[in-house]
Design a protein around this motif. Structure first.
Motif, PDB file in Angstrom:
ATOM      1  N   SER A 249       0.756  -1.323   0.018  1.00  0.00           N
ATOM      2  CA  SER A 249       0.150  -0.025   0.034  1.00  0.00           C
ATOM      3  C   SER A 249       0.799   1.193  -0.302  1.00  0.00           C
ATOM      4  O   SER A 249       0.420   2.374  -0.366  1.00  0.00           O
ATOM      5  CB  SER A 249      -1.027  -0.060   1.050  1.00  0.00           C
ATOM      6  OG  SER A 249      -0.378  -0.072   2.446  1.00  0.00           O
ATOM      7  N   ASN A 250       2.253   1.161   0.253  1.00  0.00           N
ATOM      8  CA  ASN A 250       3.080   2.368   0.511  1.00  0.00           C
ATOM      9  C   ASN A 250       4.179   2.366  -0.716  1.00  0.00           C
ATOM     10  O   ASN A 250       4.923   3.052  -0.655  1.00  0.00           O
ATOM     11  CB  ASN A 250       3.567   2.353   1.878  1.00  0.00           C
ATOM     12  CG  ASN A 250       2.699   2.585   3.122  1.00  0.00           C
ATOM     13  OD1 ASN A 250       1.807   3.157   2.979  1.00  0.00           O
ATOM     14  ND2 ASN A 250       3.066   2.060   4.223  1.00  0.00           N
ATOM     15  N   THR A 251       3.620   1.492  -1.669  1.00  0.00           N
ATOM     16  CA  THR A 251       4.799   1.717  -2.780  1.00  0.00           C
ATOM     17  C   THR A 251       3.959   2.287  -4.066  1.00  0.00           C
ATOM     18  O   THR A 251       2.785   2.589  -4.245  1.00  0.00           O
ATOM     19  CB  THR A 251       4.815  -0.131  -3.278  1.00  0.00           C
ATOM     20  OG1 THR A 251       5.518  -0.633  -2.188  1.00  0.00           O
ATOM     21  CG2 THR A 251       5.877  -0.057  -4.612  1.00  0.00           C
ATOM     22  N   SER A 252       4.993   3.001  -5.023  1.00  0.00           N
ATOM     23  CA  SER A 252       4.657   3.867  -5.871  1.00  0.00           C
ATOM     24  C   SER A 252       4.413   2.966  -7.088  1.00  0.00           C
ATOM     25  O   SER A 252       3.506   3.017  -7.787  1.00  0.00           O
ATOM     26  CB  SER A 252       5.558   4.888  -6.066  1.00  0.00           C
ATOM     27  OG  SER A 252       5.519   5.712  -4.720  1.00  0.00           O
ATOM     28  N   TYR A 253       5.370   2.090  -7.618  1.00  0.00           N
ATOM     29  CA  TYR A 253       5.236   1.520  -8.635  1.00  0.00           C
ATOM     30  C   TYR A 253       5.826   0.108  -8.483  1.00  0.00           C
ATOM     31  O   TYR A 253       6.730  -0.258  -7.728  1.00  0.00           O
ATOM     32  CB  TYR A 253       6.300   2.152  -9.873  1.00  0.00           C
ATOM     33  CG  TYR A 253       6.196   3.622  -9.966  1.00  0.00           C
ATOM     34  CD1 TYR A 253       5.047   3.649 -11.051  1.00  0.00           C
ATOM     35  CD2 TYR A 253       6.714   4.538  -9.308  1.00  0.00           C
ATOM     36  CE1 TYR A 253       4.500   5.194 -11.121  1.00  0.00           C
ATOM     37  CE2 TYR A 253       6.303   5.888  -9.668  1.00  0.00           C
ATOM     38  CZ  TYR A 253       5.307   6.184 -10.612  1.00  0.00           C
ATOM     39  OH  TYR A 253       4.800   7.514 -10.793  1.00  0.00           O
ATOM     40  N   ALA A 254       5.558  -0.839  -9.709  1.00  0.00           N
ATOM     41  CA  ALA A 254       6.175  -1.877  -9.604  1.00  0.00           C
ATOM     42  C   ALA A 254       6.243  -2.488 -11.223  1.00  0.00           C
ATOM     43  O   ALA A 254       5.655  -1.817 -12.115  1.00  0.00           O
ATOM     44  CB  ALA A 254       4.818  -3.129  -9.180  1.00  0.00           C
ATOM     45  N   MET A 255       6.966  -3.504 -11.313  1.00  0.00           N
ATOM     46  CA  MET A 255       7.174  -4.026 -12.566  1.00  0.00           C
ATOM     47  C   MET A 255       7.371  -5.314 -12.736  1.00  0.00           C
ATOM     48  O   MET A 255       7.681  -6.167 -11.883  1.00  0.00           O
ATOM     49  CB  MET A 255       8.737  -3.297 -13.112  1.00  0.00           C
ATOM     50  CG  MET A 255       8.920  -3.773 -14.524  1.00  0.00           C
ATOM     51  SD  MET A 255      10.533  -3.032 -15.350  1.00  0.00           S
ATOM     52  CE  MET A 255      10.544  -3.321 -17.093  1.00  0.00           C
ATOM     53  N   LYS A 256       6.561  -5.735 -13.923  1.00  0.00           N
ATOM     54  CA  LYS A 256       6.726  -7.232 -14.002  1.00  0.00           C
ATOM     55  C   LYS A 256       7.499  -7.562 -15.164  1.00  0.00           C
ATOM     56  O   LYS A 256       7.619  -7.008 -16.094  1.00  0.00           O
ATOM     57  CB  LYS A 256       5.435  -7.595 -14.592  1.00  0.00           C
ATOM     58  CG  LYS A 256       5.229  -9.328 -14.691  1.00  0.00           C
ATOM     59  CD  LYS A 256       5.578  -9.639 -16.326  1.00  0.00           C
ATOM     60  CE  LYS A 256       5.212 -11.084 -16.513  1.00  0.00           C
ATOM     61  NZ  LYS A 256       5.228 -11.235 -18.122  1.00  0.00           N
ATOM     62  N   ILE A 257       8.640  -8.177 -14.881  1.00  0.00           N
ATOM     63  CA  ILE A 257       9.757  -8.481 -15.824  1.00  0.00           C
ATOM     64  C   ILE A 257      10.129  -9.922 -15.849  1.00  0.00           C
ATOM     65  O   ILE A 257      10.387 -10.738 -15.016  1.00  0.00           O
ATOM     66  CB  ILE A 257      10.898  -7.414 -15.493  1.00  0.00           C
ATOM     67  CG1 ILE A 257      12.113  -7.711 -16.485  1.00  0.00           C
ATOM     68  CG2 ILE A 257      11.573  -7.698 -14.321  1.00  0.00           C
ATOM     69  CD1 ILE A 257      13.127  -6.486 -16.735  1.00  0.00           C
ATOM     70  N   ASP A 258      10.441 -10.371 -17.129  1.00  0.00           N
ATOM     71  CA  ASP A 258      10.747 -11.815 -17.247  1.00  0.00           C
ATOM     72  C   ASP A 258      12.390 -12.026 -16.916  1.00  0.00           C
ATOM     73  O   ASP A 258      13.059 -11.082 -17.162  1.00  0.00           O
ATOM     74  CB  ASP A 258      10.659 -12.310 -18.891  1.00  0.00           C
ATOM     75  CG  ASP A 258       9.080 -12.245 -19.056  1.00  0.00           C
ATOM     76  OD1 ASP A 258       8.418 -12.564 -18.288  1.00  0.00           O
ATOM     77  OD2 ASP A 258       8.819 -12.495 -20.344  1.00  0.00           O
ATOM     78  N   SER A 259      12.470 -13.270 -16.720  1.00  0.00           N
ATOM     79  CA  SER A 259      13.818 -13.557 -16.101  1.00  0.00           C
ATOM     80  C   SER A 259      14.982 -13.582 -17.236  1.00  0.00           C
ATOM     81  O   SER A 259      16.370 -13.582 -16.912  1.00  0.00           O
ATOM     82  CB  SER A 259      13.967 -14.857 -15.260  1.00  0.00           C
ATOM     83  OG  SER A 259      13.549 -15.893 -16.349  1.00  0.00           O
ATOM     84  N   ASP A 260      14.642 -13.459 -18.476  1.00  0.00           N
ATOM     85  CA  ASP A 260      15.788 -13.503 -19.472  1.00  0.00           C
ATOM     86  C   ASP A 260      15.862 -12.223 -19.900  1.00  0.00           C
ATOM     87  O   ASP A 260      16.446 -11.784 -21.149  1.00  0.00           O
ATOM     88  CB  ASP A 260      15.430 -14.421 -20.765  1.00  0.00           C
ATOM     89  CG  ASP A 260      14.185 -14.124 -21.412  1.00  0.00           C
ATOM     90  OD1 ASP A 260      13.373 -13.339 -20.906  1.00  0.00           O
ATOM     91  OD2 ASP A 260      13.760 -14.763 -22.328  1.00  0.00           O
ATOM     92  N   MET A 261      15.488 -11.058 -19.148  1.00  0.00           N
ATOM     93  CA  MET A 261      15.374  -9.804 -19.877  1.00  0.00           C
ATOM     94  C   MET A 261      16.889  -9.124 -18.864  1.00  0.00           C
ATOM     95  O   MET A 261      17.090  -9.196 -17.756  1.00  0.00           O
ATOM     96  CB  MET A 261      14.268  -8.847 -19.519  1.00  0.00           C
ATOM     97  CG  MET A 261      13.051  -9.455 -20.021  1.00  0.00           C
ATOM     98  SD  MET A 261      13.114  -9.261 -21.720  1.00  0.00           S
ATOM     99  CE  MET A 261      13.178  -7.449 -21.824  1.00  0.00           C
ATOM    100  N   PHE A 262      17.420  -8.076 -19.535  1.00  0.00           N
ATOM    101  CA  PHE A 262      18.406  -7.352 -18.924  1.00  0.00           C
ATOM    102  C   PHE A 262      17.608  -5.811 -18.389  1.00  0.00           C
ATOM    103  O   PHE A 262      17.025  -5.325 -19.200  1.00  0.00           O
ATOM    104  CB  PHE A 262      19.613  -6.815 -19.878  1.00  0.00           C
ATOM    105  CG  PHE A 262      20.482  -5.701 -19.188  1.00  0.00           C
ATOM    106  CD1 PHE A 262      21.463  -5.837 -18.285  1.00  0.00           C
ATOM    107  CD2 PHE A 262      20.285  -4.302 -19.549  1.00  0.00           C
ATOM    108  CE1 PHE A 262      22.068  -5.216 -17.881  1.00  0.00           C
ATOM    109  CE2 PHE A 262      20.755  -3.319 -19.093  1.00  0.00           C
ATOM    110  CZ  PHE A 262      21.879  -3.744 -18.194  1.00  0.00           C
ATOM    111  N   LEU A 263      17.736  -5.522 -17.274  1.00  0.00           N
ATOM    112  CA  LEU A 263      16.960  -4.247 -16.678  1.00  0.00           C
ATOM    113  C   LEU A 263      18.141  -3.239 -16.420  1.00  0.00           C
ATOM    114  O   LEU A 263      18.935  -3.373 -15.479  1.00  0.00           O
ATOM    115  CB  LEU A 263      16.163  -4.805 -15.610  1.00  0.00           C
ATOM    116  CG  LEU A 263      15.394  -3.508 -14.925  1.00  0.00           C
ATOM    117  CD1 LEU A 263      14.395  -3.000 -15.950  1.00  0.00           C
ATOM    118  CD2 LEU A 263      14.758  -3.951 -13.660  1.00  0.00           C
TER     119      LEU A 263
END
Length: 266
Positions: free
Chosen positions: A125-139
Motif C-alpha cells: 500500500s505504500n509503494t509507488s510502482y511495480a514492474m513485471k519483468i521476465d527472467s531473461d531480460m536485462f534491466l
C-alpha cells in the motif's frame, strides 16, 4: 521515496483440479494461496519500486544471475518435493520469493500474473510502482527509476506496446486463439509481457475487472482486456527505444535475451 526493493515472483507447486481444463482459458479468478510468502517486507520498507520476476522453481541459475547483476542495485526480496525444499531454503536465505498453489506452466502465465497483482494490491500500500519483468531480460534499474520519477503516479502502465495486434488464427501458432474463444479480429492495446511497469493503484482496478473478462491463456493480452473493461488506457514510454533492443544499453530500460547479464557492462 524509500528503498528500492526487488521481489522474485515464483509461483508453482501443485496442479489446480476443478473439472476438465479448457484449452484456451485458465482457472481465474480463483482463491489461490501462497505457500511461500513475504507478508510484511513491502509494508516494512515502503519501497518506491517493486520488481516481480516470474521464474520456474528449478531455475535457480536465472535467479542468482539477477541477484548478482542488475538485482544488486536493490534490496533483494524474492522463494515440498525436493525442488520445493530447495526453493524454501533459497527463500530463507534471500527472502525474495513468493510461491502459490497452482501448476507452473506456460498456459498458466495468466494465473501467475493475476496472483502477482493480488499480492501487490494487498501487501504494498505504500509503494509507488511495480514492474513485471521476465527472467531473461536485462534491466537498467537506474534508467527505470529516472523514467518513473517523471511518470504519472496514478492508473499508469507502460512498456513495449502492442496496438491493433491481430488475433492469430493459425493452429500452429503458440498464441493461437479460435473465434470461439475470442471473436474479435484484433486485440485491444496491451503491454508485451516481457516487461511492463505500472503504478500501484492499477492492480486493484485490473482485479476488479477480472471477474467480467474470461481469462485467456495469453497473459499480456488478458491484462489488456481487463484494462479495456475498466476503461483504462496505456501510456507510451517517453521514447520508443526505452523498452526495445535496438538502443545502446545506456539509453534503454530493458533488453531481451542477452547472454548472461554478468558479462554486460553498462
Amino acid at each position: 521515496s524509500g528503498v528500492i526493493s526487488m521481489f522474485f515472483f515464483k509461483l508453482e507447486v501443485k496442479p489446480f483440479h476443478e473439472g476438465p481444463p479448457l484449452q484456451y482459458f485458465v482457472a481465474y479468478p480463483h482463491q489461490y494461496e501462497f505457500i511461500v510468502d513475504e507478508p510484511i517486507r513491502c509494508l516494512k520498507e515502503s519501497p518506491f519500486l517493486v520488481l516481480m520476476v516470474p521464474v520456474t522453481p528449478h531455475n535457480r541459475e536465472a535467479r542468482d544471475i539477477i541477484r548478482n547483476t542488475w538485482g544488486k542495485e536493490t534490496t533483494v526480496l524474492g522463494q515440498e518435493s525436493p525442488v520445493f525444499l530447495k526453493v524454501l531454503q533459497e527463500s530463507q536465505t534471500h527472502h525474495d520469493i513468493l510461491q502459490s498453489d497452482f501448476l507452473d506452466s506456460y498456459n498458466n502465465l495468466t494465473i501467475k500474473t493475476m496472483v502477482m497483482f493480488e499480492w501487490l494490491s494487498t501487501h504494498c500500500s505504500n509503494t509507488s510502482y511495480a514492474m513485471k519483468i521476465d527472467s531473461d531480460m536485462f534491466l537498467n534499474v537506474q534508467n527505470l527509476i529516472d523514467m518513473l520519477l517523471k511518470a504519472p503516479k496514478h492508473l499508469y502502465m507502460t512498456g513495449m506496446m502492442a496496438r491493433g495486434a491481430p488475433v492469430l488464427r493459425d493452429h500452429t501458432s503458440k498464441w493461437f486463439l479460435p473465434y470461439s474463444a475470442f471473436p474479435e479480429s484484433t486485440y485491444p492495446p496491451y503491454a508485451l509481457g516481457m516487461g511492463y511497469v505500472f503504478s500501484l493503484d492499477l492492480p486493484k482496478k485490473i482485479l476488479e475487472a477480472s471477474p467480467h473478462v474470461k481469462a485467456v491463456y495469453i497473459e499480456d493480452v488478458y491484462v489488456g482486456l481487463c484494462m479495456r473493461h475498466a476503461g483504462l488506457t496505456l501510456t507510451d514510454p517517453p521514447h520508443g527505444g526505452l523498452f526495445r533492443t535496438t538502443e545502446p544499453y545506456l539509453k534503454i530500460v530493458q533488453n531481451h535475451k542477452l547472454a548472461p547479464p554478468s558479462v554486460v557492462s553498462v
